[in-house]
Motif scaffolding. Sequence first.
Motif, short mmCIF file in Angstrom:
data_model
loop_
_atom_site.label_atom_id
_atom_site.label_comp_id
_atom_site.label_asym_id
_atom_site.label_seq_id
_atom_site.Cartn_x
_atom_site.Cartn_y
_atom_site.Cartn_z
N ARG A 1 0.81 -1.22 0.00
CA ARG A 1 0.00 0.00 0.00
C ARG A 1 0.84 1.27 0.00
O ARG A 1 0.31 2.38 0.06
CB ARG A 1 -0.93 0.00 1.22
CG ARG A 1 -2.05 -1.04 1.11
CD ARG A 1 -2.50 -1.52 2.48
NE ARG A 1 -3.01 -0.45 3.32
CZ ARG A 1 -3.07 -0.51 4.65
NH1 ARG A 1 -2.60 -1.57 5.28
NH2 ARG A 1 -3.57 0.49 5.35
N GLY A 2 2.17 1.11 -0.06
CA GLY A 2 3.06 2.27 -0.14
C GLY A 2 3.13 3.09 1.13
O GLY A 2 3.37 4.30 1.09
N LEU A 3 2.95 2.44 2.29
CA LEU A 3 2.89 3.16 3.55
C LEU A 3 4.22 3.23 4.29
O LEU A 3 4.38 4.02 5.22
CB LEU A 3 1.84 2.52 4.48
CG LEU A 3 0.41 2.45 3.94
CD1 LEU A 3 -0.49 1.74 4.94
CD2 LEU A 3 -0.12 3.85 3.64
N VAL A 4 5.19 2.41 3.86
CA VAL A 4 6.49 2.37 4.55
C VAL A 4 7.42 3.37 3.88
O VAL A 4 8.07 3.09 2.88
CB VAL A 4 7.09 0.95 4.51
CG1 VAL A 4 8.36 0.89 5.35
CG2 VAL A 4 6.07 -0.07 5.00
N LYS A 5 7.48 4.57 4.43
CA LYS A 5 8.21 5.66 3.77
C LYS A 5 8.57 6.75 4.77
O LYS A 5 7.99 6.83 5.86
CB LYS A 5 7.35 6.25 2.64
CG LYS A 5 6.00 6.77 3.12
CD LYS A 5 5.10 7.14 1.96
CE LYS A 5 3.74 7.62 2.46
NZ LYS A 5 2.82 7.94 1.35
#
Length: 428
Positions: A70-74
Amino acid sequence: MGKKRDRRVTPSSNKGGEQRVELGDSASSNRRLAIIFVLFFVVSPAISVLVYRIKYATTTNPTDSYVFQRGLVKANVDFQEILAENSKVSENTSHRHYTYPVLAYITPWNSKGYEIAKRFNSKFTHLSPVWYDLKSQGTGLILEGRHNADVGWISELRRSGDAWVLPRVVLEAFPAELLTRKKQRDKAIKLIVTECKDMGYDGIVLEAWSRWAAYGILHDPEMRNSALQFIKQLGHALHSLSSARNDKQQLQLVFVIGPPHSDKLQKHDFGPEDLQSLSNAVDGFSLMTYDFSSPQNPGPNAPLKWIHSTLQLILRPTGNSAQGPAHKIFLGINFYGNDFVLAGGSGGGAITGRDYLSLLEKHRPLLQWEKKSGEHLFFYSNDDNIKHAVFYPSLLSISMRLEEARSWGCGISIWEIGQGLDYFFDLL
């Protein structure tokens, strides 16, 4: 060790010949001793580490986890995203992404931890409810805490997963008496072992080193040795018994250790020699790599470079030994944060995930990624215009610590699972 060879020779008038025979026999014996030493102290541990690495080697890509997809690790994350996404987790709560051992602490004063342990049961290999204290009582000892034990909860866990249940026991008994009196040591071990048998536990997590350091006994070599001997005796006593649910599994002992307080080990610090000394009697070491900062010295909870240097210091080779047993380390990861007062006062303290979400909702802050420590933080001013700094784990900060542990072949220990956000567990 191998049986000693008889170095006697047949009497002879040729003394020189006799001397040559004895020297040759001595060289052969020394070679055998050297081979045995290498096999026992070098090859055998190396094989056990290799087996451990193969057993726990990751078979999945950590970036396959739901939060990565989900592209949440940033680094660039905003408060709205955290508020919107933190409760959403993968439907598959049993799949493991971190395949080395995971020890999770649960506290009685935070009931969410009990629910998390059941919900994500398969993510954990060890569960340690914080239930017991072993205390001095007059001239005797008492083990307090059975009233905390939740037998129904343990039964639910075991119906749905294989995690070992090892309640934490804090050793609060006066060390000068406990460690110098054989009757007291034997009594303490009997109390612990009996409780494990009566309650069907898989072993215990023992916390004692920090207490002994506070009493100042670890500066005394004789008392320090007595402390190490007590831990060994307890470990051997637990290992002599089998788990009630698996007669092929010994009861386990995990020992809690604190990180060194500086780049150089102090006398009271738990060091690599202690680690090597206990490695055969202890099944794991819960390393508390958090609480780096305090209200008196605000800052990150556990800087990544500090974690790395702590592992280097604890696991450095000693004497003829190779690197310490990294596979027995449970690297500490905090699932709590800190809200520090920066100006106009002093203080602050620990916050849970619930507290963190409330602060995000109220202050709508700008989150910053602190690259040096590998942590997210934000600032806010309260109603009295006093400035605060908040450090709380994020998906990225946890992911980076998991990778650090994985690079060493370590397990992890989480303090404590009821204080984290739900989507943290998708990383495990």
